[in-house]
Structures are given as C-alpha cells and as structure tokens.
Design a protein around this motif. Structure first.
Motif, PDB file in Angstrom:
ATOM      1  N   GLU A   1       0.922  -1.257  -0.081  1.00 43.41           N
ATOM      2  CA  GLU A   1      -0.061   0.126   0.103  1.00 43.41           C
ATOM      3  C   GLU A   1       0.991   1.382   0.004  1.00 43.41           C
ATOM      4  O   GLU A   1       0.482   2.279  -0.594  1.00 43.41           O
ATOM      5  N   SER A   2       1.794   1.300   0.806  1.00 40.00           N
ATOM      6  CA  SER A   2       2.782   2.316   0.682  1.00 40.00           C
ATOM      7  C   SER A   2       3.496   2.690  -0.570  1.00 40.00           C
ATOM      8  O   SER A   2       3.535   3.792  -1.018  1.00 40.00           O
ATOM      9  N   SER A   3       3.781   1.708  -1.253  1.00 36.89           N
ATOM     10  CA  SER A   3       4.415   1.628  -2.472  1.00 36.89           C
ATOM     11  C   SER A   3       3.313   2.082  -3.503  1.00 36.89           C
ATOM     12  O   SER A   3       3.717   2.853  -4.387  1.00 36.89           O
ATOM     13  N   MET A   4       2.143   1.680  -3.295  1.00 38.75           N
ATOM     14  CA  MET A   4       1.007   2.140  -4.109  1.00 38.75           C
ATOM     15  C   MET A   4       0.717   3.556  -4.021  1.00 38.75           C
ATOM     16  O   MET A   4       0.591   4.229  -4.889  1.00 38.75           O
ATOM     17  N   PHE A   5       0.866   4.104  -2.698  1.00 41.53           N
ATOM     18  CA  PHE A   5       0.554   5.435  -2.451  1.00 41.53           C
ATOM     19  C   PHE A   5       1.596   6.371  -3.122  1.00 41.53           C
ATOM     20  O   PHE A   5       1.286   7.392  -3.850  1.00 41.53           O
ATOM     21  N   GLN A   6       2.894   5.851  -3.032  1.00 40.42           N
ATOM     22  CA  GLN A   6       4.234   6.541  -3.327  1.00 40.42           C
ATOM     23  C   GLN A   6       3.871   6.654  -5.137  1.00 40.42           C
ATOM     24  O   GLN A   6       4.196   7.592  -5.593  1.00 40.42           O
ATOM     25  N   ASN A   7       3.319   5.473  -5.506  1.00 40.87           N
ATOM     26  CA  ASN A   7       3.143   5.443  -7.026  1.00 40.87           C
ATOM     27  C   ASN A   7       2.106   6.480  -7.422  1.00 40.87           C
ATOM     28  O   ASN A   7       2.344   7.153  -8.633  1.00 40.87           O
ATOM     29  N   GLN A   8       1.085   6.488  -6.736  1.00 41.20           N
ATOM     30  CA  GLN A   8       0.099   7.332  -6.822  1.00 41.20           C
ATOM     31  C   GLN A   8       0.499   8.768  -7.287  1.00 41.20           C
ATOM     32  O   GLN A   8       0.332   9.889  -7.713  1.00 41.20           O
ATOM     33  N   VAL A   9       1.636   9.243  -6.009  1.00 40.45           N
ATOM     34  CA  VAL A   9       2.183  10.599  -5.985  1.00 40.45           C
ATOM     35  C   VAL A   9       3.272  10.643  -7.267  1.00 40.45           C
ATOM     36  O   VAL A   9       2.719  11.887  -7.737  1.00 40.45           O
ATOM     37  N   ASP A  10       3.904   9.644  -7.514  1.00 39.31           N
ATOM     38  CA  ASP A  10       4.738   9.803  -8.751  1.00 39.31           C
ATOM     39  C   ASP A  10       3.746   9.973 -10.067  1.00 39.31           C
ATOM     40  O   ASP A  10       4.098  10.875 -10.892  1.00 39.31           O
ATOM     41  N   ILE A  11       2.712   9.409 -10.174  1.00 32.07           N
ATOM     42  CA  ILE A  11       1.649   9.815 -11.221  1.00 32.07           C
ATOM     43  C   ILE A  11       1.098  10.846 -11.261  1.00 32.07           C
ATOM     44  O   ILE A  11       1.092  11.409 -12.161  1.00 32.07           O
ATOM     45  N   SER A  12       0.722  11.498  -9.981  1.00 29.86           N
ATOM     46  CA  SER A  12       0.337  12.881  -9.793  1.00 29.86           C
ATOM     47  C   SER A  12       1.290  14.099 -10.606  1.00 29.86           C
ATOM     48  O   SER A  12       1.123  14.791 -11.045  1.00 29.86           O
ATOM     49  N   LYS A  13       2.573  13.616  -9.963  1.00 31.35           N
ATOM     50  CA  LYS A  13       3.500  14.487 -10.297  1.00 31.35           C
ATOM     51  C   LYS A  13       3.869  14.491 -11.825  1.00 31.35           C
ATOM     52  O   LYS A  13       4.139  15.465 -12.416  1.00 31.35           O
ATOM     53  N   LEU A  14       3.923  13.164 -12.409  1.00 32.20           N
ATOM     54  CA  LEU A  14       4.045  12.950 -13.704  1.00 32.20           C
ATOM     55  C   LEU A  14       2.946  13.725 -14.639  1.00 32.20           C
ATOM     56  O   LEU A  14       3.090  14.541 -15.826  1.00 32.20           O
ATOM     57  N   GLU A  15       1.568  13.518 -13.956  1.00 29.44           N
ATOM     58  CA  GLU A  15       0.405  14.101 -14.962  1.00 29.44           C
ATOM     59  C   GLU A  15       0.686  15.780 -14.706  1.00 29.44           C
ATOM     60  O   GLU A  15       0.222  16.312 -15.811  1.00 29.44           O
ATOM     61  N   THR A  16       1.090  16.228 -13.440  1.00 25.96           N
ATOM     62  CA  THR A  16       1.235  17.728 -13.468  1.00 25.96           C
ATOM     63  C   THR A  16       2.320  18.325 -14.416  1.00 25.96           C
ATOM     64  O   THR A  16       2.271  19.301 -15.269  1.00 25.96           O
ATOM     65  N   SER A  17       3.424  17.413 -14.600  1.00 27.06           N
ATOM     66  CA  SER A  17       4.566  17.894 -15.362  1.00 27.06           C
ATOM     67  C   SER A  17       3.993  17.548 -16.953  1.00 27.06           C
ATOM     68  O   SER A  17       4.399  18.581 -17.810  1.00 27.06           O
ATOM     69  N   TYR A  18       3.286  16.514 -17.111  1.00 34.61           N
ATOM     70  CA  TYR A  18       2.737  16.401 -18.542  1.00 34.61           C
ATOM     71  C   TYR A  18       1.851  17.684 -19.146  1.00 34.61           C
ATOM     72  O   TYR A  18       1.814  18.206 -19.850  1.00 34.61           O
TER      73      TYR A  18
END
Length: 451
Positions: free
Chosen positions: A263-280
């Motif tokens: 779950e911690s890795s999944m939440f961190q992955n969600q943070v990374d996805i949000s950052k990448l979507e913001t960058s995109y």
C-alpha cells in the motif's frame, strides 16, 4: 518746482472759439454721453444678477472606459527565442491570431518528444499501480485464508485440550477407586493377619490377601502414572494451542506487513503519477505557449522585440496592441482643493485638443465645440502629479463625441457646479474662495434613475 498759478485759463480765453472746444463743450454731446453711461450702468447692474455656472477646471487626456480596451503589450510567460514573425506593424489581428513563434532556450525543455515521453512514463506508472493493486488483493485473500486456518487449528487444539481434560478427570476418578480398593485390601490383609496370628486363618489365606493388597498398591501407582500422563497431555495441548496462535499470528502479521508495504508503494506510485501528470500538463501547456496569440481584436502598434533569434526573459514585453473595439473616455486631473465638489454622475463639459471650440466658462450651454460627459469614477488616492484622477464617460443625452478623436490626445474639462449670480462669482474670485460646496443627492438620484 512747478509754477502753478491760480488763474483759470478758460476765464481769460474762450475755448469755444476753437473747433475742438466746440465739440467738447457741446451740450448735446454731453447729453448723449450721459445717456450712454446711464444705460451702460443699468446693463451692468442687470448683468451682475445674471446666472453664472460655477465650474471646476481640469486637464487630462482621452482614454478608454474599461481597462481591457486600453493599449497593452503582449508578453510571453516563458523565456524564449524569436523564430518567426507572422504580422507587420499596423496589421489588424483578431483574437487568437498568431503573432510570432518562439523556441526554448532552457535545456530542460530541449527534447522535442518531452511530452510524449512523459505520457509513456505515466502509462508505465499506471501499469505498476495495477500491479500493486493486485498484490494488495492477493495479500488480503491470504490474510483471510490464514485467519480461517488459524480458527480451524485453534478449534482442533481446543478439542484436544478438552479431551485431555476429560481423560484427566477419568483417570482421577479411577485413581480414587484404586485408593479405595487399596484401603479395602489393606484392611482385609490386616484382619487376616490378625486371625492368622490367633490361629483362626491359615498362612495360605494370609498370603493370598497380602498378594491382593500388593496388587491394589500396584494399581494405585499405575493409576497415578496415568493421571500424571493425562495432566501432561493437558499441558501439551495448551502449549499446542499457544503455538498455533503464535504461528498464525506471525504469518498474518507478515502478510499484513507485506500488504502495508504494498500500500505504501502504491501510494508513493500515486504521488509519482500525480507529479508526472502535472509535469505532462505543464509541458503540454508550455508547448502551446510557443505561439504568441492576440488576446483580442486590435491593431499592432509596435514590435518591441524585433529580428530573428533574439532572446527575451519571461514577462518581457514583445509587441504592443491597440484594441479595435473600445469606448472613449476622458481621464482628467483635479486639484485637491476641488475634490469635495465632485461626485459621481455629475455633468462635465469636455474640449478636445485640436478640435475647434469657443468656451464660455460660466455659460456652458453657449459654448461651441465642447461635448457632454459625466463622472463615472473618482480616485481616492492622489496621483504622482499631485492631483486626483477622475474618469469621465460620454453623456448619452448630449452630442456624440467625434470619432476622429484618438486615444492619448489631450482634453480640457469643466465640471459643472451650482448656478450663482455673476456678482457673487466676482466677489468669490476677488477673495480667492473656492466654489460652493453642495450635496450630491441630486446627482446620485439622477444616476440611479438612469440605471
């Protein structure tokens, strides 16, 4: 020193004998002159009681009624380099037309496939997110299975403990029976032994009862051993029950720990996805900013940055534009002493520079070449020139303003106040008094009715 004599010249010389004397001392001329003075005096007295409109003068220039209609400059929110111009100075552009194309000067954005690569990273991260979700689901299923297995094992251990407890109770009862049989055998042996000593029983009978007594003792000891063994089984059953609880608690805790890590890795992955979507989104928006577009319809006044390959910073003005659709207004400046005399909705006469006009300050209706306006805004803070800024809009009930007037041209204004007699205005001007202060209720009511 002058030698002034008391002798009168006209007493000795008759001035009427001369042509000029005849004209001066003619009674008819004096009568006409006296009539002229009387008429002039009467007219002057009448004029002193004529109405005179008090005014507040001001000096300003032509502007637009709303801020978005005023001349502006177009800036780029990102730094860049000019690559291509699509317009010339003086061209008319519509909203959304491309003015120029720029390119990047920061090495962080040199990659032409930056947006596509960021999108691929987002897809990879989302696939990883699905893997984490599946892993968490599997761990949840594993935890449920371990819980069920622990319950079954615990029930089994409880049953074994209950069996051991029942066996211990049975062995305890059998031990009590063995003790009773031992006491009976002992009393019988003692009676036979007494009878043998008295000669009433034979030695053989005594030996038989002693054998029975010894067998009872052996059965008692054997039953005690069985009871201790049953007690030991109870202890072993309890140990097994605790072992089962400890074993499955450890397995469940490990599965829960793995689930928490997932779950911690999944939440961190969600943070990374949000950052990448913001960058995109930022990269995609930045790519659109390479084309500088016209914010509204207008005329290109001046290219502030020229040439090809010239670099600029973010927020730096690139080109000036004048909106083609605007409403004229006048921005005038009033002395601080006259500020209390002005109110919203009051009437003002405007004279534009370069437009022929004949202005009568006290009789605005008799002026020629002036145009009507009304006050729509009064600044509450003094400007850098030491005066207060007042914004005037065209008066719809008066003549339309000339279309030939250009924004930025000069304008003189006369704010119309109360009507007073001319003698009062002369007296006020001679004493240096300001115009009469009055309430703005009439002006405000008129403005509300107009709205």
């Amino acid at each position: 020193m002058l030698n002034i004599t008391k002798n009168s010249l006209h007493g000795k010389v008759d001035l009427r004998q001369y042509a000029s004397g005849k004209k001066v001392f003619n009674d008819r001329n004096q009568k006409y002159f006296n009539r002229f003075l009387i008429i002039f005096g009467i007219l002057l007295i009448i004029m002193l009681f004529l109405p005179w409109t008090q005014t507040v003068p001001g000096k300003g220039y032509v502007t637009t009624l709303t801020p978005e209609q005023r001349p502006q400059t177009i800036q780029s929110p990102i730094p860049g380099r000019i690559e291509k111009w699509f317009i010339n100075e003086g061209d008319h552009v519509k909203k959304g037309d491309t003015i120029l194309y720029i390119s990047e000067i920061k090495n962080d954005y040199f990659d032409p496939q930056l947006v596509d690569r960021t999108g691929d990273q987002i897809l990879a991260k989302k696939s990883s997110q699905n893997s984490y979700t599946s892993k968490i689901q599997f761990l949840n299923n594993q935890i449920v299975s371990l819980e069920q297995e622990r319950k079954l094992k615990s029930d089994q251990a409880h049953n074994k403990l209950q069996q051991s407890q029942l066996k211990f109770q049975s062995d305890s009862i059998e031990l009590e029976a063995a003790k009773t049989n031992l006491e009976i055998a002992q009393r019988q042996y003692e009676r036979i032994k007494t009878l043998n000593e008295e000669g009433l029983k034979s030695t053989t009978d005594m030996e038989n009862y002693r054998l029975k007594f010894q067998e009872a003792q052996a059965k008692k000891i054997a039953q005690q051993n069985k009871m201790l063994a049953a007690k030991n089984e109870i202890i072993n059953a309890k140990i097994e029950l605790n072992r089962v609880d400890a074993e499955y608690s450890e397995k469940i805790s490990k599965a829960q720990s793995d689930r928490s890590s997932a779950e911690s890795s999944m939440f961190q992955n969600q943070v990374d996805i949000s950052k990448l979507e913001t960058s995109y989104a930022n990269y995609d928006k930045r790519r659109d900013l390479y084309y500088i577009l016209a914010p509204q319809d207008g005329y290109i006044n001046k290219a502030i940055k020229g040439g090809i390959g010239e670099t600029f910073k973010e927020g730096e003005a690139l080109v000036g534009i004048m909106p083609s659709n605007y409403e004229l207004a006048v921005e005038t400046y009033i002395d601080p002493i006259n500020m209390p005399l002005l109110h919203l909705g009051e009437k003002v006469r405007v004279q534009f520079d370069g437009w022929p006009a004949i202005v009568f300050s006290g009789w605005p209706n008799s002026s020629y070449g002036t145009f009507g306006a009304e006050i729509v805004a009064i600044e509450n803070f003094i400007s850098s020139n030491g005066k207060y800024r007042v914004l005037l809009a065209p008066n719809e009930d008066d003549y339309q303003w000339p279309k030939e007037i250009k924004i930025g041209s000069g304008a003189s204004t006369l704010a119309l106040l109360e009507d007073v007699p001319i003698w009062y205005e002369i007296w006020r001007q001679l004493n240096g008094f300001p115009p009469n202060y009055y309430s703005a209720e009439n002006a405000v009511n008129a403005k509300d009715q107009k709205k």
